[in-house]
Motif scaffolding. Structure first.
Motif, short mmCIF file in Angstrom:
data_model
loop_
_atom_site.label_atom_id
_atom_site.label_comp_id
_atom_site.label_asym_id
_atom_site.label_seq_id
_atom_site.Cartn_x
_atom_site.Cartn_y
_atom_site.Cartn_z
N LEU A 72 0.83 -1.20 0.00
CA LEU A 72 0.00 0.00 0.00
C LEU A 72 0.87 1.25 0.00
O LEU A 72 1.74 1.40 0.86
N PRO A 73 0.66 2.16 -0.93
CA PRO A 73 1.32 3.46 -0.84
C PRO A 73 0.70 4.25 0.32
O PRO A 73 -0.52 4.42 0.38
N LEU A 74 1.53 4.70 1.23
CA LEU A 74 1.03 5.38 2.42
C LEU A 74 1.85 6.63 2.70
O LEU A 74 3.08 6.61 2.56
N VAL A 75 1.18 7.69 3.06
CA VAL A 75 1.87 8.91 3.47
C VAL A 75 1.39 9.27 4.87
O VAL A 75 0.19 9.41 5.11
N LEU A 76 2.35 9.37 5.80
CA LEU A 76 2.03 9.92 7.12
C LEU A 76 2.50 11.37 7.14
O LEU A 76 3.59 11.67 6.65
N ALA A 77 1.70 12.24 7.70
CA ALA A 77 2.11 13.63 7.81
C ALA A 77 1.90 14.07 9.24
O ALA A 77 0.89 13.71 9.87
N GLY A 78 2.85 14.85 9.73
CA GLY A 78 2.80 15.29 11.12
C GLY A 78 3.52 14.29 12.00
O GLY A 78 3.54 13.10 11.72
N SER A 79 4.10 14.81 13.07
CA SER A 79 4.89 13.91 13.90
C SER A 79 4.14 13.50 15.15
O SER A 79 4.71 12.88 16.04
N CYS A 80 2.86 13.87 15.25
CA CYS A 80 2.04 13.51 16.41
C CYS A 80 2.75 13.93 17.70
O CYS A 80 3.03 13.11 18.58
N GLY A 81 3.09 15.20 17.75
CA GLY A 81 3.74 15.74 18.94
C GLY A 81 5.15 15.23 19.13
O GLY A 81 5.60 15.05 20.26
N GLY A 82 5.84 14.99 18.04
CA GLY A 82 7.24 14.59 18.12
C GLY A 82 7.45 13.10 18.34
O GLY A 82 8.56 12.66 18.63
N THR A 83 6.40 12.31 18.19
CA THR A 83 6.53 10.88 18.45
C THR A 83 6.77 10.08 17.16
O THR A 83 6.91 8.86 17.21
#
Lengths: 847, 490
Positions: free
Chosen positions: B422-433
């Protein structure tokens, strides 16, 4: 009493076995090469149970059967594990219902020419001989028709009002014609209809919207239109400067009980204010201010900070022309109201006197409107430290003007507000619950709702406020949203006749799509609605009522999937002459066909083969018919040689079964099989290899391209049925225009052959094919039963479909005859509680 | 003879099942007033952004190779359809805030030879996207979806425990061979058999979020409404209880869904007034065009997070399979609007005979058009991410920094209906985690140990939600979620 309309003898079961049919089709003396002695029903059932049934419990995907039986894959061929039940159902379905499960026995019964097994596919020898022997024996035995005497009325799950039913209910019970379901969660239709209980779920998202819409309906039902007045104290409002930021130091602040504008363009946000009706609304601002001394600023660069000034609307920044009074600007929905107001001002803050009121008025539509009050002009320069200032004490929102208020609908209010006094609390509650719940309320229920009125009273509210809460709750109650039918012993699956109220509600939602009227409820109360004569008379009355148009608008439109016309969007490139107006005409024709069929008692066959075509001027031109004298209204004219007039030749159906820029013979064939004959082909299997590797297919015609389907065993089973029906309609393009050539200039080829060798040559042959298929009226009956009961059609006892089809035939195959056949029949008039495990497949065994 | 003009009929049909937009104002700016007590640490949020029907996997394979190592931000741009995330045209470069993930499968979504019906393409993958369970035609049911696991675990700390948003019409007519429409229509499931209805009209979303704050309701009026609503809920709850006792087993189950909804509505009613603290500017008509409404939904999602009205959103750009009924004419390829729906191009292996060229040429054209749609989808994602990144939070960082957005589709290769790679993009670090500005590749093949369900567990963990192993062993989430995905934190 029960009559069979499809009088095929039992040996039809063998028709799929061409080789064997020859041997068995001449009872009573089968050829000696096959040993198939005649037997009684009991003997044959026993043979089935011992020699055939165990073999059919194997998964489909063994033995090369999966190509055709792919939809059933690893499932066994038979759906009922019990052999006797399977035998009975197979007898009934095989004879009466070519639409049954795609089981092996159903395949044997097929008359549509799809032979089994397909060339090149193996059928295990033991199975073949066992099945052939049984089929042969049945043919030889001349069994009586399968018994339908103990038709099971089936269980009807708890149904929730569909959105369309909700609207019709609100219109009838509350006098609200605004189609409030636009505020509800979308329906999740099942089996093609919006009212099928097994496809309905309910979550917090549904309920929240039921609560909101119900609260609005409750309020508006009792509403005496009045103007609104809202006072906004300035010190409690928030302020922003021109760029959306909060005012900084020296840029404005709350001083005492007013807001003090200073130095910079800024506004007080009055939030969203409600306009209950269209009309003129007034925004009144109490304000006072200080002016700045006269000053002109010809050379801005000569000063530390020269003048900032901007018209509140989209004007450019301007140099100041001052000695100005503070200018107050009101904006509604981001638009300037009036020209701005010069607030009476004094030169020195110490001279400030009382506040004065300034008003602007604006015509508005109903809804929420944003209100902001700006100080428009600001003068400030560092050398003299003098500003224009503005103090705002209060903003008042009022409106509309009394002349703009709608008239009071006294009758609507009086329907629920029996008197405006706590004295008639119980009476008013009992009345409201009876109207909304379609049955009398119990005393416990009245007492439960009385608490709402009493709580309102305790909170200092009026009786009417309390009654509004009653309506609000009653509209969110499961007794309103659902249509409960309560069994005395809900866990004992024994059939019982419906009581009068249950029957009245079933009838009215079936025929009218809405709640029962006073007449029906009176008969329910009297207990005589369940009698044949009273029911028949009520049904006739209902069919004469304009509300019976629901049969067209709800049943027929969903049966034929006509909403797909709305969502069709032909490519503007391929069809530059297409327009939304033309689309509306397509819909109009289908509406006219169906309204005419209902009103003038046309047969279901005339739906597809009609001596008249309904056109307006636009559609007549589209069909190449004489448009002389035609306008916006739909008029019946002779189709001449055009072949138009039936559903299959209607531009709407032809368009909705096409791709945006081209026709799809497959989609057309699929629609026809699924909607008119109830023989839905399966969808393509996953991982379908549609690449036609190794073949140069670039130069193939559309037909040759699609014929690739039939060379692949995994596709052939379904496409061999679908595609030819669609190919024969190739004389019509993707927006239903007649054509003789494709866009490429190649001549249209609309001749195709079905697997049984029947050749279809154009539209006429397709029409004839559907008309002559006994599955057509049977399918129509099945669709209507699905709609009437809100039940998954695979759960019907086939005998129920047979009985309705029989009544349909007796009544001359008209839509009204079909409605009567359904409504007068035992399946509709009785119910039984669910059996243990009956819905395990639906609820995953959760209950 | 004359039979009316027939047009009322079309109107009623049109209304049925379509989310009719309310004539509510367009958002012109996002200006909340932070009247609520500020929490000491960043608020973490999660947004599941679903697009239907997969990607051009050739382009994706090239992109994966290009992003093999090092920082994304040290590349000249971003490859393939990811390019819009790298900025340009004066738009902000988002690369430092991205974690691209490749090589994960959602194996439970795929067809199995043992299935009782083979027509479940799109149904099975869509229903499994957030539930990671294999679904069958019967019995009906997926599993609780990850967003609902998180929302349930977080509880009602915000006025909306979670939001289900979308932008599509009804899935009616698309439901083949007896497969439940719900599988195609919903990705959020409260439990195995309760899909959660979405809000599909921007106006409706606005009203849901702000109806109690935007209408100029006084605190006294709000209190009155709240009391009324709680009383009404008490009464209908009693109605349902009374009815429940008189129904048979199957009907009782349907009524239990109602009772659950009443309980949830009661909790939400108790929270009424919370949104009054967040003041928004109101504003104009909802636009008609699909891309504009999509961006408006992005504005509204930003607002919902910014005002802390919810911490969990699932957004379904369109129902599974992307049979839009309408051409994707808002996407240009070679300067020309596309003429078919995404589903058509997704079956690039069987291009229509009506297209121009040899089979190979037509396949190539389809692939290019599919990539153009993917690029457009990423552009719209980038719009949302930039909106989130524009909002600076009082606790430091932007909304995007403190959140995690998971962008993906139910399918990788759409032509074969496979939920693999699956091509997946996560964006944001969820508060640095989550360590961003990189590509995290998992290896394909039979030995795969890491799954899409593990990714769901990894994100849930960052929201503070952990899963206990079931009695007797088995996966933590879905069918193959066995541990939070390793490697998210670098």
């Amino acid at each position: 009493m029960r009559r069979r309309t499809l009088s095929r003898p039992a040996f039809v079961l063998s028709s799929a076995l061409a080789s064997l049919a020859a041997a068995c089709a001449e009872p009573p003396a089968p050829q000696t090469s096959v040993d198939c002695p005649a037997g009684t029903e009991t003997e044959l059932a026993a043979e089935y149970a011992t020699s055939v049934h165990p073999l059919l419990l194997r998964p489909v995907d063994q033995g090369g059967c999966v190509a055709c039986h792919a939809p059933d894959s690893s499932r066994p061929f038979v759906v009922w594990p019990d052999a006797d039940e399977t035998f009975r159902q197979s007898r009934v379905r095989g004879l009466l219902d070519p639409t049954g499960e795609r089981t092996l026995l159903a395949m044997l019964a097929r008359s549509d020419g799809l032979r089994m097994p397909l060339a090149g596919q193996a059928w295990p020898e033991a199975e073949r001989s066992a099945v052939e022997r049984l089929v042969c024996r049945m043919a030889a035995s001349d069994l009586p028709p399968a018994s339908c005497s103990d038709a099971d009325p089936g269980n009807v799950l708890l149904r929730r009002l569909s959105n369309d039913e909700y609207d019709r209910t609100a219109a009838r019970s509350l006098g609200d014609a605004t189609e409030p379901s636009s505020g509800l969660a979308a329906d999740t239709p099942g089996h093609g209809f919006d009212n099928v209980a097994s496809a309905q779920t309910l979550s917090i998202g549904h309920l929240e919207r039921y609560l909101n819409v119900g609260a609005r309906l409750a309020r508006e039902t009792l509403l005496v239109p009045s103007s609104v007045e809202t006072n906004l104290e300035a010190e409690s409002l928030s302020a922003y400067i021109y760029n959306g930021q909060k005012p900084g130091p020296g840029q404005g602040s709350v001083v005492g009980e007013h807001y003090h504008f200073q130095r910079i363009r800024s506004y007080l946000n009055g939030g969203l204010q409600h306009a209950p009706y269209a009309g003129t609304y007034t925004i009144e601002v109490k304000a006072r201010g200080t002016s700045a001394p006269h000053y002109t600023c010809p050379e801005p660069n000569a000063y530390d900070l020269c003048v900032q000034h901007q018209a509140a609307h989209d004007g450019p920044w301007l140099l100041v022309e001052n000695n100005v009074a503070p200018k107050l600007v009101v904006m509604v929905d981001g638009q300037l109201v009036g020209q701005g107001i010069d607030v009476a001002s004094v030169a020195e803050p110490s001279q400030l006197g009382p506040f004065a009121s300034y008003s602007v008025s604006v015509p508005l539509e109903p809804g929420f409107h944003s209100v902001r009050v700006w100080l428009d002009n600001v003068v400030y320069w560092a050398r003299e430290e003098r500003d224009v200032t503005l103090d705002v004490d209060r903003i008042r929102w009022t409106g509309p003007l009394p002349a703009d208020l709608p008239p009071v609908d006294a009758a609507r209010i009086a329907r629920f507000l029996l008197c405006d006094s706590f004295a008639c609390r119980d009476q008013a509650i009992a009345n409201a619950l009876a109207v909304l719940w379609r049955r009398p309320a119990t005393s416990d229920e009245v007492a439960r709702y009385a608490v709402l009125v009493d709580d309102a009273a305790a909170a200092g509210e009026s009786f009417k406020d309390g009654l509004e809460a009653v309506l609000e709750a009653a509209l969110a109650s499961p007794n309103f949203l659902f249509r409960p039918e309560l069994d005395p012993e809900p866990d004992v699956p024994a059939s019982r006749p419906l009581d009068g109220y249950e029957l009245a509600t079933r009838l009215s939602y079936f025929v009218w799509g809405g709640p029962p009227d006073a007449d029906l409820l009176a008969h329910a109360a009297a207990g005589d609605l369940v009698q044949d004569d009273v029911l028949g008379a009520e049904l006739d009355r209902m069919l004469q009522d304009p509300r019976a148009s629901a049969i067209v608008e709800r049943f027929a439109a969903q049966w034929l999937q006509l909403e797909s016309i709305e969502s069709s969007s032909p490519s503007a490139g391929a069809f530059p002459n297409f327009s939304d107006a033309l689309k509306a005409s397509f819909m109009g024709e289908l509406h006219a066909i169906l309204v005419d069929a209902l009103a003038n008692e046309r047969t279901v066959f005339e739906l597809i083969d009609s001596p008249r075509v309904f056109v307006d001027a636009r559609l007549a031109a589209h069909y190449g018919l004489d448009a002389t004298g035609l306008g916006e209204a739909f008029v019946a004219v002779s189709p001449g040689a055009s072949g138009r007039g039936g559903l299959l030749a209607s531009a709407g159906v032809l368009m909705m079964t096409s791709h945006p820029s081209r026709t799809s013979p497959t989609k057309r064939g699929k629609w026809l099989l699924e909607q008119l004959l109830c023989r839905p082909p399966g969808a393509p299997p996953p991982n379908v290899d549609a690449t036609f590797e190794g073949k140069d297919v670039a130069n193939l015609s559309p037909k040759e391209m699609l014929e690739q389907h039939t060379t692949s065993p995994s596709c052939a089973g379904c496409h061999a049925q679908m595609d030819p029906l669609g190919f024969a309609l190739e004389g019509f393009d993707a927006i239903g225009q007649a054509r003789t050539t494709y866009a490429t200039g190649e001549p249209v080829d609309d001749v195709a052959s079905l697997p049984d060798g029947v050749t279809l040559n154009g539209l006429g042959d397709v029409v004839a094919y559907v008309k002559s298929d006994p599955g057509f009226p049977l399918c129509t009956a099945r669709k209507m039963l699905t709609y009437a009961l809100g039940t998954d059609p695979t759960r019907f006892d086939p005998c129920a479909v047979e009985a309705v089809t029989s009544g349909f035939a007796d009544g001359g195959y008209t839509l009204k005859a079909l409605v009567r056949a359904v409504a007068m029949g035992p399946t509709f008039r009785s119910r039984r509680p669910a059996k243990q495990g009956e819905y395990d497949d639906l609820f995953g065994g959760q209950p | 003879m004359t039979v009316g003009d027939g047009r009322a009929f079309g109107r009623r049909l049109l209304l049925r099942g379509l989310g009719v937009g309310l004539a509510l104002p367009l958002l012109e700016s996002l200006t909340p007033r932070g009247a609520r007590a500020e929490p000491p640490t960043p608020i973490r949020r999660v947004l599941y952004y679903y697009v239907p029907n997969g990607f051009n996997m050739n382009v994706w394979a090239d992109a994966v190779a290009t992003m093999a190592g090092g920082k994304l931000s040290s590349l000249p741009g971003l490859p393939g359809f990811l390019a819009p995330l790298a900025g340009g045209d004066g738009k902000k470069d988002l690369r430092e805030k991205l974690l691209v993930v490749s090589g994960l499968d959602n194996a439970p979504a795929n067809y199995r030879a043992s299935d009782d019906d083979a027509n479940g393409a799109h149904f099975q993958q869509t229903a499994s996207f957030l539930s990671c369970r294999h679904v069958d035609r019967t019995p009906f049911g997926a599993g609780q979806s990850i967003d609902q696991s998180i929302a349930t675990s977080l509880g009602y700390i915000t006025p909306h425990r979670s939001l289900q948003l979308g932008l599509h019409g009804s899935a009616n007519g698309a439901c083949a061979a007896g497969w439940p429409c719900a599988y195609l229509g919903f990705i959020s499931w409260a439990d195995a058999t309760t899909p959660l209805a979405q809000l599909n009209a921007p106006g409706e979303v606005f009203e849901t979020l702000f109806s109690s704050s935007a209408g100029g309701v006084s605190p006294a009026d709000l209190a009155r409404r709240k009391a009324r609503k709680l009383r009404v809920l008490d009464v209908v709850h009693a109605d349902a209880k009374s009815l429940h006792g008189k129904l048979g087993q199957a009907d009782r189950y349907k009524l239990e869904q109602y009772l659950t909804a009443v309980d949830e509505a009661e909790v939400k009613a108790q929270a009424m007034g919370a949104a009054a603290a967040c003041e928004v500017d109101p504003l104009g008509a909802v636009p008609v065009s699909y891309p504009e409404r999509l961006d408006l939904m992005a504005d509204l999602m930003t607002l919902a997070f910014k005002c802390d009205l919810t911490r969990v959103i699932s957004f379904m750009r369109h129902s599974g399979g992307a049979s839009f009924g309408k051409a994707y004419d808002f996407v240009l390829h070679d300067g020309k609007p596309l003429t078919e729906q995404k589903h058509t191009y997704s079956h690039w292996n069987a291009p229509l005979a009506s297209e121009v060229g040899t089979l190979e040429e037509r396949k190539a054209a389809y692939l290019a058009k599919l990539a153009a749609i993917n690029t457009w989808e990423i552009e719209r994602l980038a719009y949302l991410l930039r909106r989130l990144d524009d909002v600076v939070e009082p606790t430091g960082g932007t909304l995007l920094d403190n959140s995690v957005v998971l962008f993906g589709s139910e399918l990788g290769e759409p032509d074969h209906h496979l939920a693999n790679d699956l091509p997946l993009v996560l964006a944001g670090s969820c508060g640095g985690t989550i360590a961003t500005d990189r590509h995290l590749a998992f290896n394909g093949g039979a030995m795969k140990n890491d799954t899409f369900a593990d990714l769901h567990l990894g994100l849930a963990q960052r929201l503070g939600v952990t899963f206990a192993p079931p009695m007797g062993g088995g996966p933590l989430f879905g069918e193959d979620g066995t541990k939070p995905l390793p490697g998210l934190d670098g």
